[in-house]
Design a protein around this motif. Structure first.
Motif, mmCIF file in Angstrom:
data_model
loop_
_atom_site.group_PDB
_atom_site.id
_atom_site.type_symbol
_atom_site.label_atom_id
_atom_site.label_comp_id
_atom_site.label_asym_id
_atom_site.label_seq_id
_atom_site.Cartn_x
_atom_site.Cartn_y
_atom_site.Cartn_z
ATOM 1 N N UNK A 46 -53.666 31.543 20.792
ATOM 2 C CA UNK A 46 -53.371 30.292 21.481
ATOM 3 C C UNK A 46 -54.101 30.270 22.814
ATOM 4 N N UNK A 47 -54.812 29.169 23.083
ATOM 5 C CA UNK A 47 -55.525 28.989 24.348
ATOM 6 C C UNK A 47 -55.193 27.617 24.925
ATOM 7 N N UNK A 48 -55.325 27.484 26.249
ATOM 8 C CA UNK A 48 -55.092 26.216 26.938
ATOM 9 C C UNK A 48 -56.379 25.784 27.628
ATOM 10 N N UNK A 49 -56.652 24.480 27.555
ATOM 11 C CA UNK A 49 -57.867 23.915 28.137
ATOM 12 C C UNK A 49 -57.625 23.526 29.594
ATOM 13 N N UNK A 50 -58.578 23.883 30.457
ATOM 14 C CA UNK A 50 -58.521 23.523 31.868
ATOM 15 C C UNK A 50 -59.464 22.342 32.073
ATOM 16 N N UNK A 51 -58.900 21.186 32.413
ATOM 17 C CA UNK A 51 -59.703 19.967 32.576
ATOM 18 C C UNK A 51 -60.689 20.063 33.737
ATOM 19 N N UNK A 52 -60.331 20.800 34.796
ATOM 20 C CA UNK A 52 -61.219 20.898 35.955
ATOM 21 C C UNK A 52 -62.448 21.760 35.659
ATOM 22 N N UNK A 53 -62.214 22.928 35.079
ATOM 23 C CA UNK A 53 -63.323 23.866 34.836
ATOM 24 C C UNK A 53 -63.963 23.696 33.462
ATOM 25 N N UNK A 54 -63.323 22.892 32.604
ATOM 26 C CA UNK A 54 -63.824 22.655 31.234
ATOM 27 C C UNK A 54 -63.921 23.959 30.436
ATOM 28 N N UNK A 55 -62.931 24.846 30.638
ATOM 29 C CA UNK A 55 -62.908 26.134 29.933
ATOM 30 C C UNK A 55 -61.543 26.351 29.283
ATOM 31 N N UNK A 56 -61.539 27.240 28.307
ATOM 32 C CA UNK A 56 -60.308 27.630 27.623
ATOM 33 C C UNK A 56 -59.814 28.938 28.221
ATOM 34 N N UNK A 57 -58.499 29.062 28.401
ATOM 35 C CA UNK A 57 -57.928 30.317 28.881
ATOM 36 C C UNK A 57 -56.909 30.840 27.869
ATOM 37 N N UNK A 58 -56.896 32.146 27.719
ATOM 38 C CA UNK A 58 -56.002 32.824 26.784
ATOM 39 C C UNK A 58 -54.546 32.617 27.206
ATOM 40 N N UNK A 59 -53.681 32.290 26.230
ATOM 41 C CA UNK A 59 -52.250 32.150 26.483
ATOM 42 C C UNK A 59 -51.473 33.229 25.746
ATOM 43 N N UNK A 60 -51.749 33.386 24.438
ATOM 44 C CA UNK A 60 -50.979 34.330 23.630
ATOM 45 C C UNK A 60 -51.711 34.576 22.307
ATOM 46 N N UNK A 61 -51.319 35.646 21.630
ATOM 47 C CA UNK A 61 -51.879 35.978 20.331
ATOM 48 C C UNK A 61 -50.801 36.678 19.531
ATOM 49 N N UNK A 62 -50.602 36.241 18.285
ATOM 50 C CA UNK A 62 -49.567 36.809 17.421
ATOM 51 C C UNK A 62 -50.057 36.828 15.982
ATOM 52 N N UNK A 63 -49.334 37.557 15.130
ATOM 53 C CA UNK A 63 -49.603 37.580 13.695
ATOM 54 C C UNK A 63 -48.482 36.871 12.948
ATOM 55 N N UNK A 64 -48.854 36.147 11.890
ATOM 56 C CA UNK A 64 -47.834 35.474 11.095
ATOM 57 C C UNK A 64 -46.918 36.505 10.434
ATOM 58 N N UNK A 65 -45.656 36.128 10.285
ATOM 59 C CA UNK A 65 -44.682 37.020 9.658
ATOM 60 C C UNK A 65 -44.780 36.929 8.133
#
Length: 135
Positions: A46-65
């Motif tokens: 999961x990543x979130x987009x930053x409108x000011x810098x026009x970049x994606x930042x890491x939020x979280x990472x998981x595996x499906x159960x």
């Protein structure tokens, strides 16, 4: 015996009813439609987009159960408004079953506009996928 059956059914119904964690705003699910089964063990980032810098930042990472689900992205108590992207790493999933596939990963971008729950699932096969906003 009837009391045991009723208690067991009530317990199972309670588990199913509360399977979706209300303390989290985002969930996902992968159903492998070529097998008719959930896709277990798939890494999702999961990543979130930053409108000011026009970049994606890491939020979280998981595996499906075992049910192909991740129910605990984005704690509900936080302000989660914004544009997000889920990356489903499908290549390793298909390699485990010696299945050739076309998409090494799938990216799905979406906007969270309010405090409601967002469910972003995919239906998957080796040569195609589909996504929608679920509940």
């Amino acid at each position: 015996m009837k009391k045991f059956i009723f208690t067991t059914l009530f317990t199972l119904l309670s588990i199913v009813t509360f399977a979706q964690k209300n303390t989290f705003q985002l969930s996902s699910h992968i159903l492998d439609i070529s097998k008719g089964l959930p896709a277990a063990g798939v890494k999702i980032k999961l990543e979130k987009y930053n409108d000011q810098t026009k970049t994606w930042s890491f939020v979280d990472e998981k595996n499906t159960d075992a049910n192909g689900r991740i129910g605990d992205f984005l704690p509900s108590e936080k302000n989660n408004l914004g544009t997000y992207k889920l990356t489903f790493y499908t290549s390793d999933y298909f390699k485990k079953s010696n299945t050739e596939s076309f998409y090494p990963f799938i990216e799905v971008a979406f906007i969270i506009k309010d405090k409601n729950h967002y469910h972003v699932p995919i239906t998957l096969s080796a040569y195609g996928y589909s996504t929608y906003r679920g509940n």
